[in-house]
Design an enzyme around this catalytic site. Structure first.
Site, PDB file in Angstrom:
ATOM      1  N   LYS A 280      36.439  47.317  44.603  1.00 13.72           N
ATOM      2  CA  LYS A 280      36.862  46.994  43.074  1.00 13.72           C
ATOM      3  C   LYS A 280      37.339  48.337  42.440  1.00 13.72           C
ATOM      4  O   LYS A 280      36.663  49.486  42.699  1.00 13.72           O
ATOM      5  CB  LYS A 280      35.774  46.319  42.472  1.00 13.72           C
ATOM      6  N   GLU A 366      27.420  27.865  35.761  1.00  6.18           N
ATOM      7  CA  GLU A 366      26.943  27.278  34.287  1.00  6.18           C
ATOM      8  C   GLU A 366      26.186  26.117  34.292  1.00  6.18           C
ATOM      9  O   GLU A 366      25.281  25.776  33.638  1.00  6.18           O
ATOM     10  CB  GLU A 366      28.159  26.961  33.448  1.00  6.18           C
ATOM     11  N   ARG A 394      31.886  23.407  31.964  1.00  4.55           N
ATOM     12  CA  ARG A 394      31.313  23.057  33.184  1.00  4.55           C
ATOM     13  C   ARG A 394      30.070  22.171  33.054  1.00  4.55           C
ATOM     14  O   ARG A 394      29.711  21.654  34.118  1.00  4.55           O
ATOM     15  CB  ARG A 394      31.099  24.517  33.812  1.00  4.55           C
TER      16      ARG A 394
HETATM   17  C1  LIG Z   1      33.501  29.235  35.100  1.00  2.00           C
HETATM   18  C2  LIG Z   1      33.491  30.691  34.764  1.00  2.00           C
HETATM   19  N1  LIG Z   1      32.543  31.484  34.492  1.00  2.00           N
HETATM   20  C3  LIG Z   1      32.521  32.780  34.204  1.00  2.00           C
HETATM   21  C4  LIG Z   1      33.738  33.324  34.084  1.00  2.00           C
HETATM   22  C5  LIG Z   1      34.005  34.766  33.975  1.00  2.00           C
HETATM   23  N2  LIG Z   1      34.188  35.543  34.985  1.00  2.00           N
HETATM   24  C6  LIG Z   1      35.560  36.019  35.264  1.00  2.00           C
HETATM   25  S1  LIG Z   1      35.652  36.957  36.758  1.00  2.00           S
HETATM   26  C7  LIG Z   1      34.164  36.901  36.802  1.00  2.00           C
HETATM   27  C8  LIG Z   1      33.538  37.599  38.276  1.00  2.00           C
HETATM   28  C9  LIG Z   1      34.114  37.093  39.523  1.00  2.00           C
HETATM   29  O1  LIG Z   1      33.878  37.850  40.579  1.00  2.00           O
HETATM   30  P1  LIG Z   1      34.401  37.904  42.056  1.00  2.00           P
HETATM   31  O2  LIG Z   1      34.867  36.479  42.179  1.00  2.00           O
HETATM   32  O3  LIG Z   1      33.412  38.761  42.646  1.00  2.00           O
HETATM   33  O4  LIG Z   1      35.912  38.631  41.810  1.00  2.00           O
HETATM   34  P2  LIG Z   1      35.892  40.168  41.305  1.00  2.00           P
HETATM   35  O5  LIG Z   1      36.166  40.482  39.957  1.00  2.00           O
HETATM   36  O6  LIG Z   1      34.946  41.084  41.848  1.00  2.00           O
HETATM   37  O7  LIG Z   1      37.285  40.564  42.077  1.00  2.00           O
HETATM   38  C10 LIG Z   1      33.461  36.135  35.967  1.00  2.00           C
HETATM   39  C11 LIG Z   1      32.043  35.761  36.002  1.00  2.00           C
HETATM   40  C12 LIG Z   1      35.011  32.622  34.703  1.00  2.00           C
HETATM   41  N3  LIG Z   1      36.190  33.166  34.674  1.00  2.00           N
HETATM   42  N4  LIG Z   1      34.788  31.189  35.216  1.00  2.00           N
END
Ligand SMILES: Cc1ncc(C[n+]2csc(CCOP(=O)(O)OP(=O)(O)O)c2C)c(N)n1
Length: 629
Positions: A280, A366, A394
């Site tokens: 990242k 969620e 959700r």
């Molecule tokens: C339903 C939902 N809950 C929370 C989020 C907030 N959110 C956006 S990105 C993220 C983390 C995603 O992590 P990952 O899939 O590992 O992707 P990375 O950013 O590490 O590439 C979260 C919790 C969201 N977008 N949708």
């Protein structure tokens, strides 16, 4: 001036490049993306890490005929930049520019919209099955992060995909990071796969040694023979047992590994998963070092990595929440905090730092977060579950079935309620008021400032039961002293008159009481009218005493809320007046019946009339009408 990027207007333009040239292109994309995000903030860290895999996919697949489905979509900037939106990317996340996420209506290359996590496997499976049934047979790839893979929806997709014949490739982009540190059983499992590298080295060697024609049989033999001896240190068993063929892990920032591997896997049919490791923030040292901060860093200097300090006019609501939760937890040993992967975004990390044993980050779950909270409440604890309003959509059923129906004392704090600004339509928290107004046992409240947030949290802790919802906006509160002010319980369903007036009564939810007071002062000064202002504080129970006084003492009512007009405060007041036999003119100010796209939060609010000017205008029109009667 970029050697390659300047002439990439379509993925076709990259398909004639050599791997060496693609590597240069990737660093140019990174540089461009970083410079754009430095001026015009966005989700930088995830997008920096996903550059190679996105370039490799567009290089090897016939997009847009073949489909790439992004999960969350915050990692897709390289995709936007090489699919004809390079210039437009400068205006990413602005009203007249691009959405910060893939969006079907924005480009034929955006096969499926995103914003909320963990939808990619289900959507890609749908696209793949549609292609199979139509006989068009385009290829479909889902790109999902390790954080998103922890969600229930991802498991539902895997469960269905593993039992299908769909030609679906899932690429698991594992950077060992959600927004904050990734946690939980799936995360531990992925770490185990990575450390169980022996199995994978053997598997990859066999993969490389055998001819492509015999790949499938040989792999099946290999898996059958070797699994029994290496099952405990092996990789991908979980996925294989679900019916998906597992490949990897490989270095997802290395085109030399990505291109040959995807080339071969692409030729296979059926559901399969390629596990890649990426970094990242890749290529930008400050982001590599601190991926949580650089998930969405705000403005910064692209040469030095120095971030522009935020200038806050008052404490942010999220910080008031975080500090108050710690205070309440110190006062009452039953208080616990639950977050679905938003510890820093909600400021629940303050509890995590000071009382880690009372803090639960459950992953992007969620639905689970709410039912888990209900379980904690049934077990005698007092859970404060914090979810962004939009993501709480959700957990609608869990709030009704597990919390409300059983009348369990769960305090649900909905952060980012209302219009949220640049994240746009996927992230606006505008449906909560109308969604929960019809749920028996639910309390729905909205603080007008930091002190009332603190007192509502205190009141929620002492509530009898049922979901006690406190919804508050993204951004700064009003600058009202709250820190050393003693807690005060706010009786459920009791509003407050905050300005005397006549003729028009403005009924508000949340901080709009302040905007209404400002508008009322100006209206009086300008000799237009002098409305009274009420902070309703609760949408449910609704304060019948206030409504009765208003019905008897005023000629018109204006309701103000940062939520969908249909079914929220406007709906509640209108229903109350009608069912109590009052004929009174009611005008609602709120979010209109359409999806509000990305823009500055203040502009979104202004467009909906949700500011002092808007309230002034509305009251001015009503005063004019009343004077004509
Ligand atoms: C339903 C939902 N809950 C929370 C989020 C907030 N959110 C956006 S990105 C993220 C983390 C995603 O992590 P990952 O899939 O590992 O992707 P990375 O950013 O590490 O590439 C979260 C919790 C969201 N977008 N949708």
């Amino acid at each position: 001036m970029y050697r390659f990027l300047d002439s990439i207007n379509d993925p076709k333009d990259i398909r004639s490049l050599s791997v060496e040239e693609l590597k240069v292109l990737c660093s140019e994309i990174r540089d461009y993306m970083t410079r754009c995000c430095a001026r015009n903030p966005g989700h930088l860290g995830s997008s920096l890490g996903a550059v190679e895999v996105i370039v490799a996919l567009h290089y090897l697949y016939d997009t847009p005929n073949d489909k790439i489905v992004f999960d969350v979509g915050h990692q897709a900037y390289a995709h936007k930049i090489i699919t004809g939106r390079r210039e437009a990317f400068k205006a990413n996340r602005t009203r007249d520019g691009l959405s910060g996420f893939p969006k079907i209506s924005e480009s034929p290359y955006d096969a499926f919209g995103a914003g909320h996590s963990s939808t990619s496997i289900s959507a890609a499976l749908g696209l793949a099955e549609a292609a199979r049934m139509k006989g068009t047979n385009e290829k479909v790839v889902a790109l999902i992060g390790d954080g998103a893979m922890t969600s229930g929806m991802a498991f539902e997709g895997l469960n269905n995909a593993g039992d299908s014949k769909a030609d679906l490739l899932i690429i698991l982009n594992d950077n060992d990071q959600s927004i904050d540190r990734n946690l939980g059983g799936m995360h531990n499992y992925l770490l185990k796969i990575t450390s169980g590298a022996t199995y994978n080295r053997i598997k990859n060697r066999i993969w490389n040694d055998i001819g492509e024609g015999r790949v499938r049989d040989a792999l099946q033999d290999f898996t059958r023979n070797i699994k029994s001896s290496l099952v405990h240190s092996s990789g991908g068993d979980l996925f294989e047992d679900l019916g998906l063929r597992y490949f990897g892990p490989i270095d997802g920032n290395d085109l030399e590994q990505l291109i040959p591997t995807i080339t071969r896997i692409k030729k296979l049919g059926g559901p399969r998963i390629l596990h890649i490791h990426t970094l990242k923030g890749k290529g930008f040292a400050p982001a590599e070092k601190d991926p949580a901060t650089w998930h969405a860093p705000g403005k910064f200097n692209p040469e030095t990595g120095e971030r522009e300090p935020h200038s806050y006019s008052a404490p942010r609501y999220q910080d008031v929440f975080g500090q108050t939760l710690v205070e309440l937890a110190k006062m009452d040993s039953r208080v616990v905090g639950i977050t679905p992967a938003m510890a820093s975004g909600s400021s629940m990390n303050l509890l995590a730092e000071q009382m880690p044993e009372r803090f639960f980050d459950v992953g992007i779950e969620e639905e689970h977060a709410v039912t888990f909270s209900a379980g904690l409440a049934a077990g005698g604890m007092r859970p404060f579950c914090n979810i962004y309003s939009s993501f709480a959509q959700r957990s609608y059923d869990q709030i009704i079935h597990d919390v409300a129906l059983q009348n369990l004392p769960v305090v649900l704090c909905f952060d980012r309620a209302g219009l949220v600004g640049e994240d746009g339509a996927t992230h606006n928290g505008v449906f909560d008021l109308s969604a929960y107004r019809s749920v028996p046992n639910a309390t729905i409240s909205a603080p007008r400032d930091e002190l009332s947030l603190k007192n509502l949290m205190y009141s929620g802790l002492h509530s009898e039961g049922g979901p006690y919802i406190i919804r508050y906006p993204r951004g700064c509160a009003e600058g009202v002293p709250y820190k050393d002010v003693p807690f005060e319980e706010i009786p459920s369903g009791k509003g407050e008159k905050v300005r005397e007036g006549s003729g028009i009564a403005i009924l508000c939810l949340g901080p709009f009481a302040y905007r209404a007071m400002e508008a009322a002062e100006r209206l009086q000064k300008d000799g237009v009218c002098s409305p009274a202002v009420y902070d309703m504080r609760f949408l449910r129970p609704l304060d019948g005493e206030i409504l009765s006084d208003v019905a008897k003492g005023f000629k018109a009512v204006v309701t103000v809320e940062d939520g969908m007009l249909k079914g929220g405060l406007f709906g509640a007041v209108t229903e109350w007046m009608a069912s109590n036999g009052h004929l009174i003119y009611i005008k609602g100010i709120g979010v209109p019946d359409e999806f509000t796209i990305q823009d500055r939060q203040a502009s979104q609010r202004a467009s909906a009339g949700l500011d002092a000017d808007g309230i002034y205008r509305t009251c001015g029109h009503i005063a004019q009408k009343l004077s004509e009667i």
